[in-house]
Write a protein that holds these residues in place. Structure first.
Motif, mmCIF file in Angstrom:
data_model
loop_
_atom_site.group_PDB
_atom_site.id
_atom_site.type_symbol
_atom_site.label_atom_id
_atom_site.label_comp_id
_atom_site.label_asym_id
_atom_site.label_seq_id
_atom_site.Cartn_x
_atom_site.Cartn_y
_atom_site.Cartn_z
ATOM 1 N N ARG A 309 -16.773 9.723 43.910
ATOM 2 C CA ARG A 309 -16.110 8.220 44.436
ATOM 3 C C ARG A 309 -15.387 8.041 45.654
ATOM 4 N N GLN A 310 -14.473 9.329 45.564
ATOM 5 C CA GLN A 310 -13.518 9.535 46.729
ATOM 6 C C GLN A 310 -14.192 9.653 48.098
ATOM 7 N N LEU A 311 -15.502 10.001 48.066
ATOM 8 C CA LEU A 311 -16.218 10.366 49.377
ATOM 9 C C LEU A 311 -16.732 9.074 49.906
ATOM 10 N N LEU A 312 -17.254 8.239 48.606
ATOM 11 C CA LEU A 312 -17.915 6.954 49.152
ATOM 12 C C LEU A 312 -16.735 6.039 49.391
ATOM 13 N N VAL A 313 -15.448 5.979 49.100
ATOM 14 C CA VAL A 313 -14.480 5.228 49.565
ATOM 15 C C VAL A 313 -14.259 5.390 51.012
ATOM 16 N N ALA A 316 -16.723 4.081 53.199
ATOM 17 C CA ALA A 316 -16.766 2.695 53.197
ATOM 18 C C ALA A 316 -15.656 2.336 54.297
ATOM 19 N N LYS A 317 -14.654 3.062 54.555
ATOM 20 C CA LYS A 317 -13.568 2.968 55.482
ATOM 21 C C LYS A 317 -14.053 3.008 56.837
ATOM 22 N N PHE A 369 -23.607 -2.551 48.446
ATOM 23 C CA PHE A 369 -22.636 -1.591 47.556
ATOM 24 C C PHE A 369 -21.777 -1.029 48.694
ATOM 25 N N LYS A 370 -22.011 -0.845 49.639
ATOM 26 C CA LYS A 370 -20.967 -0.261 50.627
ATOM 27 C C LYS A 370 -19.823 -1.594 50.792
ATOM 28 N N ARG A 371 -20.220 -2.729 51.188
ATOM 29 C CA ARG A 371 -19.362 -3.851 51.295
ATOM 30 C C ARG A 371 -18.512 -4.265 50.008
ATOM 31 N N THR A 376 -13.576 -3.809 47.119
ATOM 32 C CA THR A 376 -12.700 -3.647 45.934
ATOM 33 C C THR A 376 -11.567 -2.631 45.964
ATOM 34 N N PHE A 377 -12.058 -1.743 46.744
ATOM 35 C CA PHE A 377 -11.075 -0.250 46.797
ATOM 36 C C PHE A 377 -10.483 -0.229 48.233
ATOM 37 N N VAL A 378 -10.869 -0.778 49.246
ATOM 38 C CA VAL A 378 -10.350 -0.438 50.359
ATOM 39 C C VAL A 378 -9.277 -1.393 50.742
#
Ligand SMILES: Nc1ncnc2c1ncn2[C@@H]1O[C@H](COP(=O)(O)OP(=O)(O)OP(=O)(O)O)[C@@H](O)[C@H]1O
Ligand SMILES: [Mg+2]
Length: 378
Positions: A309-313, A316-317, A369-371, A376-378
């Motif tokens: 999850r951390q890596l995906l966030v 996404a940034k 999913f990226k967007r 949601t998280f960034v």
């Protein structure tokens, strides 16, 4: 009036945007009995494409068989499902079909099942213990029918990677290869959406299907074909839409087949009173795409380990695909800890097809999913 944009189901006929080049190539592969390994990420249109191709070649006299391995959970269910499709190759009354399948598959017991008005053939096992001779019969059957009828045949295994889940010793895979490689009149088509599993089956020297057929990576629908399709579908249902709006739809979805249909479906629903779609309507429709998909995205998110999850966030940034995700700079910038734990996370994400590696760079397989993550998280 019915919404002309279909999403989530296999699309046929009018709902299918012509993939002219792909149809032509696959049709000619079948005409020369070339076997094909067709793969793409999820929801690019593999199943829709192949069913369209099978319809066309069937009209030209080719015998066609389609088996979806998502529905198969064991060797037994595979055998009975494949046998049922073999029975379907024969025309004529139920008695004729029964006789023909008894000749082809003497070790299986066909039984007639009546559902409503329709009589159907299903199969039971004679001697459950030894399945090897049964597999021999099964994997010879299409080639036998093909030469009896003097016709070419095309056999499709959809979601073929699923075989790994139950063919643990690899017996079915080995038997298939042993038989299929001798069939000059049959084109075998293996399809799948899990690239790494498909590659392992067909590119690993130690697997029976190593170098069995031609690899066919299915891309997105070419933009001009998709734009024509969108315009036609809106106009046929009395809508006006200009090129600017169509271009913006395709830019937003990056030509992804499923998301394009979903976005158009939503736009059509939202604008059905006015019958006009303009570029300015798109942002709100995109928000609805996220609402509709949120459930699936949340499920996926819940399933992932913390490091992933951390890596995906972190990804996404960043804008676009990333090459240096194990570099100290990247790890430090995103506070990701040691490279070794990120390597494990990446391996898991590639395996689950959440990420893909293209030209040595990592990117999301699903841009929405990226967007969604970004929102949601960034
Ligand atoms: N040729 C096409 N024209 C228009 N829409 C398409 C086309 N192909 C696919 N789509 C859209 O994509 C969706 C998914 O298509 P399909 O089920 O054929 O893809 P798939 O690659 O087999 O997916 P999965 O990986 O889930 O099996 C369809 O419901 C439709 O909305
Ligand atoms: Mg499919």
């Amino acid at each position: 009036m019915e919404n002309p944009f279909v999403c989530g189901k296999v699309v046929r006929g009018k709902c299918f945007a012509d993939r002219k080049a792909e149809i032509e190539e696959l049709t000619s592969d079948i005409a020369s009995s070339q076997s094909v390994i067709l793969f793409s990420p999820r929801r690019y249109g593999k199943t829709s494409l192949i069913l369209e191709v099978l319809d066309r070649v069937r009209a030209q006299g080719v015998l066609t068989l389609y088996l979806d391995l998502f529905k198969v959970t064991s060797q037994e269910t595979f055998i009975t499902a494949y046998a049922k499709e073999i029975a379907g190759l024969h025309g004529g009354g139920i008695r004729t079909v029964l006789k023909k399948v008894r000749d082809l598959l003497p070790r299986l017991i066909p039984k007639v099942v009546v559902k409503g008005q329709k009589a159907d053939i299903e199969f039971e096992f004679d001697r459950p213990a030894d399945k090897t001779p049964l597999l021999d019969d099964l994997f010879e059957a299409v080639a036998t029918v093909s030469s009896q009828q003097g016709k070419r045949a095309a056999v499709v295994f959809d979601e073929f990677q699923e075989i790994a889940g139950w063919d643990v010793g690899g017996e079915v895979e080995r038997q298939m290869r042993t038989h299929f490689q001798l069939h000059g009149n049959v084109s075998y088509i293996f399809m799948g959406s899990k690239r790494h599993l498909m590659q392992d089956i067909f590119r690993n020297k130690n697997r029976p299907f190593y170098r069995f057929g031609k690899h066919f990576p299915l891309g997105k629908i070419p933009e001009d074909e998709f734009a024509d399709f969108i315009r036609k579908r809106f106009e046929e249902t009395g809508f006006q839409i200009d090129s600017e709006a169509i271009n913006e739809i395709l830019r937003t979805t990056e030509d992804h087949p499923y998301y394009t249909q979903l976005l158009c479906h939503i736009l059509w629903d939202r604008r059905r009173e006015k019958n006009v779609v303009v570029k300015e309507d798109i942002p709100e429709a995109v928000s609805e795409v996220f609402l509709r998909e949120a459930h699936a995205f949340c499920d996926l998110w819940d399933m992932l380990p913390r490091k992933a999850r951390q890596l995906l966030v972190a990804l996404a940034k960043e804008e676009g695909p990333q090459g240096q995700i194990f570099s100290n700079d990247f790890l430090r910038k995103h506070n990701l800890g040691p490279a070794s734990s990120i390597q494990r996370a990446v391996a898991g994400l590639l395996k689950e097809e959440v990420l893909e590696k293209v030209d040595d760079k990592y990117q999301y397989t699903d841009i929405f999913f990226k967007r969604w993550l970004k929102k949601t998280f960034v």
